[in-house]
Design an enzyme around this catalytic site. Structure first.
Site, PDB file in Angstrom:
ATOM      1  N   ASP A   1      43.372  41.411  29.921  1.00 42.99           N
ATOM      2  CA  ASP A   1      43.541  42.325  28.789  1.00 42.99           C
ATOM      3  C   ASP A   1      44.371  41.644  27.702  1.00 42.99           C
ATOM      4  O   ASP A   1      44.112  41.817  26.512  1.00 42.99           O
ATOM      5  CB  ASP A   1      44.219  43.646  29.217  1.00 42.99           C
ATOM      6  CG  ASP A   1      43.199  44.759  29.441  1.00 42.99           C
ATOM      7  OD1 ASP A   1      42.159  44.503  30.083  1.00 42.99           O
ATOM      8  OD2 ASP A   1      43.435  45.895  28.966  1.00 42.99           O
TER       9      ASP A   1
ATOM     10  N   ASP B   1      54.970  36.081  34.685  1.00 33.07           N
ATOM     11  CA  ASP B   1      55.753  36.499  33.511  1.00 33.07           C
ATOM     12  C   ASP B   1      55.784  35.393  32.452  1.00 33.07           C
ATOM     13  O   ASP B   1      55.566  35.635  31.254  1.00 33.07           O
ATOM     14  CB  ASP B   1      57.176  36.945  33.920  1.00 33.07           C
ATOM     15  CG  ASP B   1      57.843  36.021  34.942  1.00 33.07           C
ATOM     16  OD1 ASP B   1      57.218  35.025  35.362  1.00 33.07           O
ATOM     17  OD2 ASP B   1      59.009  36.302  35.306  1.00 33.07           O
TER      18      ASP B   1
ATOM     19  N   ASP C   1      43.759  40.815  36.246  1.00 35.75           N
ATOM     20  CA  ASP C   1      43.411  42.031  35.498  1.00 35.75           C
ATOM     21  C   ASP C   1      44.282  42.150  34.249  1.00 35.75           C
ATOM     22  O   ASP C   1      43.797  42.360  33.138  1.00 35.75           O
ATOM     23  CB  ASP C   1      43.604  43.247  36.421  1.00 35.75           C
ATOM     24  CG  ASP C   1      43.145  44.545  35.792  1.00 35.75           C
ATOM     25  OD1 ASP C   1      42.345  44.498  34.832  1.00 35.75           O
ATOM     26  OD2 ASP C   1      43.580  45.618  36.259  1.00 35.75           O
TER      27      ASP C   1
HETATM   28  C1  IPM Z   1      38.685  45.681  34.714  1.00 36.80           C
HETATM   29  C2  IPM Z   1      39.090  47.109  34.839  1.00 36.80           C
HETATM   30  C3  IPM Z   1      38.971  47.534  36.300  1.00 36.80           C
HETATM   31  C4  IPM Z   1      39.756  46.580  37.153  1.00 36.80           C
HETATM   32  C5  IPM Z   1      39.446  48.949  36.549  1.00 36.80           C
HETATM   33  C6  IPM Z   1      38.690  49.923  35.701  1.00 36.80           C
HETATM   34  C7  IPM Z   1      39.407  49.320  38.008  1.00 36.80           C
HETATM   35  O1  IPM Z   1      40.359  47.300  34.362  1.00 36.80           O
HETATM   36  O2  IPM Z   1      37.524  45.346  35.012  1.00 36.80           O
HETATM   37  O3  IPM Z   1      39.516  44.849  34.325  1.00 36.80           O
HETATM   38  O4  IPM Z   1      40.976  46.606  37.135  1.00 36.80           O
HETATM   39  O5  IPM Z   1      39.153  45.786  37.820  1.00 36.80           O
HETATM   40 MN    MN Z   2      41.235  45.547  33.539  1.00 33.14          MN
END
Ligand code: IPM
Ligand code: MN
Length: 348
Positions: A246, A218, A242
């Site tokens: 993003d 966090d 993950d």
């Molecule tokens: C990524 C994607 C994948 C993941 C998904 C689509 C399963 O979000 O490569 O980050 O979480 O690994």
């Molecule tokens: Mn992802």
């Protein structure tokens, strides 16, 4: 002439558009630097699933093993195949079968790209554990659809799995600015994350030249927005990595710029290269997807194959395109126009 066997899995949606773009640039790099990419394309995708009842043939993994590297566009077309089916049928099994336990994702602003942050001088290398943890796939459901239904999904952290990813993080940090941040949530998750912290501390003894910081996920999310320039290499579990990547993509201007490599460090199997973005069905086939993340992932593939000079040249070509305003802002240039700009910068 040196030649590398590449398995292409364009997959779904814009995965097809950006794979074509990346291969155009990588082929040009081969011509310039004296190597050939012998590419074989596999139609494994949601369309394939609708025809065959599986995302890839039963011997799909065996077929891929013969290649020097795998290049994947994107997987998913939720309107026809649930994501949990398509991803557990193709992308995730490949990562696990070839022990691609290190998912490397660089986050920095390319020249000419305007990110949402005040800070522009950051260069983060996120190392995400890629084979176990929260995405191990261990669990089940009972009493489905009933009032007493139970769903359990267990995160799996093995000593082997945790040690190797943290060691990989230390090695990357040693080759860069010598700062490793390990991300956990050990204040709340008292078994797996405390274990992860302990392993990090144990391994730190082998890397006295690397400074280690421990952060909770966090606080890390806030740090990546408030002070991204303070970070160097970041190592995290599958789920945390993950999410953070993003966020990393967002601060570098968007998913169109976020590259990734699924690495099998001992090279017992092929590694796989793919942009972080998904298949974006809404813009598929319209020649508007930004191919830069895909081309950058291709550069990471060249690096892994031992073509470091070509990889650096591709990255420079990307930078010269974005510095000239081509592909640096969403919606201004077509996929093929950006690809062409990168390719001509590479050839000049
Ligand atoms: C990524 C994607 C994948 C993941 C998904 C689509 C399963 O979000 O490569 O980050 O979480 O690994
Ligand atoms: Mn992802």
């Amino acid at each position: 002439m040196k030649s590398y066997k590449i398995a292409l899995v364009p997959g779904d949606g814009i995965g097809v558009d950006v794979t074509e773009a990346a291969m155009e640039v990588l082929t040009a790099a081969g011509q310039k630097f004296g190597f050939a990419l012998e590419a074989e394309s596999f139609p494994w995708s949601c369309a394939y699933y609708l025809q065959h009842g599986a995302m890839m043939p039963t011997d799909g993994i065996t077929q891929l093993r013969a290649f020097d590297a795998i290049y994947l566009g994107a997987v998913g077309w939720p309107e026809t195949v649930p994501d949990a089916v398509s991803l557990h049928g193709l992308l995730l099994p490949i990562r696990k079968a070839f022990n691609q336990y290190a998912n490397i994702r660089p986050h920095r602003l390319l020249p000419g790209v305007e990110g949402p942050l005040k800070s522009e001088r950051f260069d983060i290398l996120c190392i995400r554990e890629n084979t176990e943890g929260e995405y191990a796939g261990a669990g089940g459901r009972v009493h489905q659809g009933m009032g007493n239904e139970v769903a359990v999904e267990t995160a799996i952290f093995t000593r082997e799995g945790v040690e190797r990813i943290i060691r990989f993080g230390f090695e990357q940090a040693r080759a860069r600015r010598k700062h490793l941040t390990s991300v956990t949530k050990s204040n709340a998750q008292k078994f797996s994350m405390v274990f992860w912290d302990e392993v990090t501390k144990e391994l730190a003894a082998d890397y006295p030249d690397v400074t280690v910081s421990h952060m909770h996920i966090d606080a890390m999310a806030a740090k990546m927005v408030m002070a991204p320039e303070s970070l160097d290499v970041v190592v995290a579990s599958n789920l945390f990595g993950d999410i953070l990547t993003d966020l990393g993509a967002a601060i570098q201007g968007g998913l169109g710029f976020a590259a990734s490599a699924n690495i099998c460090p001992d090279r017992s199997g092929p590694s796989m290269f793919e942009p972080v973005h998904g298949s974006a069905p809404d813009i598929a086939g319209q020649n508007i997807a930004n191919p830069i993340a895909a081309i950058w992932s291709g550069a990471m593939m060249l690096e892994h194959l031992g073509e470091g000079e070509a990889a650096a040249a591709v990255l420079l070509a990307i930078e010269s395109a974005t510095a000239a305003g081509i592909g640096s802002r969403p919606g201004t240039h077509a996929t093929d126009a950006i690809t062409k700009a990168v390719k001509s910068a590479l050839e000049s």
